[in-house]
Design a protein around this motif. Structure first.
Motif, PDB file in Angstrom:
ATOM      1  N   PHE A   8       0.854  -1.178   0.000  1.00 56.24           N
ATOM      2  CA  PHE A   8       0.000   0.000   0.000  1.00 56.24           C
ATOM      3  C   PHE A   8       0.898   1.237   0.000  1.00 56.24           C
ATOM      4  N   GLN A   9       0.321   2.362  -0.356  1.00 53.47           N
ATOM      5  CA  GLN A   9       1.076   3.608  -0.360  1.00 53.47           C
ATOM      6  C   GLN A   9       0.292   4.700   0.352  1.00 53.47           C
ATOM      7  N   GLY A  10       1.038   5.567   1.054  1.00 52.44           N
ATOM      8  CA  GLY A  10       0.433   6.715   1.708  1.00 52.44           C
ATOM      9  C   GLY A  10      -0.001   6.433   3.140  1.00 52.44           C
ATOM     10  N   HIS A  11      -0.245   7.515   3.872  1.00 56.61           N
ATOM     11  CA  HIS A  11      -0.619   7.399   5.281  1.00 56.61           C
ATOM     12  C   HIS A  11      -2.121   7.308   5.495  1.00 56.61           C
ATOM     13  N   VAL A  12      -2.902   7.553   4.453  1.00 53.45           N
ATOM     14  CA  VAL A  12      -4.351   7.491   4.585  1.00 53.45           C
ATOM     15  C   VAL A  12      -4.770   6.043   4.866  1.00 53.45           C
ATOM     16  N   ASP A  13      -5.719   5.863   5.761  1.00 56.49           N
ATOM     17  CA  ASP A  13      -6.213   4.529   6.151  1.00 56.49           C
ATOM     18  C   ASP A  13      -5.126   3.680   6.788  1.00 56.49           C
ATOM     19  N   PHE A  14      -4.178   4.308   7.461  1.00 56.13           N
ATOM     20  CA  PHE A  14      -3.074   3.586   8.099  1.00 56.13           C
ATOM     21  C   PHE A  14      -3.603   2.543   9.087  1.00 56.13           C
TER      22      PHE A  14
END
Length: 379
Positions: A8-14
């Motif tokens: 996955f990529q990014g901090h959203v929905d960590f």
């Protein structure tokens, strides 16, 4: 040979990615966490959540890159237990409680956690909303006896709150949900107005502001007051309100508003009441703060198709990302179709024909992944 991590990529929905990975037993690799930010990498509250996740599981392995922009998580077994967790003041307790509600029912034993920090901050879901609106949602899936005791209220920025979360009910799998026949009818309105380190008259002003907006609904309305004093009032002044619309079929739709320094209590009550009316007007069985937990619990059922009615505006980019993560980790897909034209509107008092086309509401269908809690002790 262990399978490669799902990327996955990014901090959203960590948090949700880590929760889904734990439930699915699949390792994940989250890259490019704020890599273009002036201050790249994970934040203090995300690191705190990783520590909490490590406590409630056994055998989990967490690898964080030097820059903090990449996290590799290999989940272990959910064992639960008894803990005390000091939450960073940058986020509310709801940031940590929400994911635990999804993990604890599928662990080995009961979970008891004492949280210390900010109880409600207007960003994360408040502890009153969890107790009055989120718990009833879990009961629809056969998960019972959840308790959340507010020992001390803590307002931002100083916090000082303390709550006890007790989740004793461990299940093999969630029950299949069938709730797509018609939108619920609101039967009564409930709520709580609270304050910390301000005049006790503040809660009465909040209630007055909320009642002005809700008076036109014609519904039975009762709002409790909770003016925290002394050691129970945390370290900072603050106030807020949580309102819940209870339907005849046991669904709860909620909204909240938080006030701070320089805020007007009546405005906070009005904001909470208008937010609640907006949530009801969306249609569907649940509010927007319940949709993600609802979808995950539907996936964790037996291999049967569950259905639920959702308002059109509840289907947003966040839900799409969640469904993609579910497909990547569980291999399960969802289907959306417009609700029937004769569906009824979530009106007040009695059901009325829908004033808008049926496309204002959609039926979400998900086939359960056949998930079984392998950690549960067998009597």
């Amino acid at each position: 040979m262990a399978p490669p991590p799902v990327a996955f990529q990014g901090h959203v929905d960590f948090r949700m990615r880590l929760v889904l990975a734990t439930l699915a037993g699949r390792p994940v690799r989250i890259e490019r966490i704020r890599s273009d930010d002036v201050n790249p990498g994970i934040r203090d509250y995300e690191l705190s959540f990783l520590r909490l996740l490590e406590n409630v599981t056994n055998g989990s392995k967490i690898e964080i890159s030097m820059t903090g922009t990449t996290v590799v998580f290999r989940p272990g077994q959910i064992v639960n237990g008894t803990y005390t967790h000091n939450c960073p003041l940058s986020r509310g307790m709801g940031y940590y409680i929400e994911p635990l509600l999804l993990l604890a029912p599928f662990g080995k034993a009961a979970l008891s956690v004492t949280f210390k920090g900010v109880t409600s901050n207007g960003v994360d879901i408040g502890v009153d909303t969890i107790r009055t609106a989120i718990f009833p949602l879990y009961q629809k899936f056969g998960i019972q006896r959840q308790e959340l005791r507010i020992l001390k209220r803590g307002s931002p920025p100083g916090g000082g709150g303390e709550v006890q979360l007790y989740l004793p009910h461990v299940v093999l799998q969630a029950q299949t949900l069938h709730a797509a026949v018609r939108a619920p009818v609101v039967a009564k309105l409930r709520g709580i107005a609270y304050s910390t380190r301000v005049s006790p008259a503040t809660v009465n002003r909040i209630i007055e502001g909320a009642r002005r907006v809700l008076a036109g609904t014609g519904c039975e309305t009762f709002i409790y007051s909770d003016a925290a004093r002394g050691d129970e009032s945390g370290a900072s002044p603050g106030f807020g309100a949580t309102l819940v619309a209870e339907t005849k079929t046991g669904w709860c739709i909620s909204a909240e508003a938080v006030g701070g320094a320089g805020g007007v209590p009546e405005d906070v009550g009005e904001r909470a009441a208008r937010a609640l009316l907006d949530e009801i007007a969306l249609g569907g069985m649940v509010g927007r703060n319940q949709v993600r937990a609802l979808v995950v619990l539907m996936v964790l059922g037996r291999e049967d198709v569950g259905r639920v009615l959702l308002g059109r505006d509840a289907i947003d980019a966040g839900l799409v990302r969640l469904l993609r993560a579910i497909k990547a980790l569980f291999g399960t897909e969802a289907r959306l179709r417009p609700a029937d034209a004769d569906a009824e509107w979530a009106g007040f008092g009695s059901a009325e024909p829908a004033p808008e086309p049926a496309a204002a509401e959609y039926v979400l269908s998900i086939k359960g992944a056949g998930f079984v809690n392998a950690s549960k002790k067998i009597a």
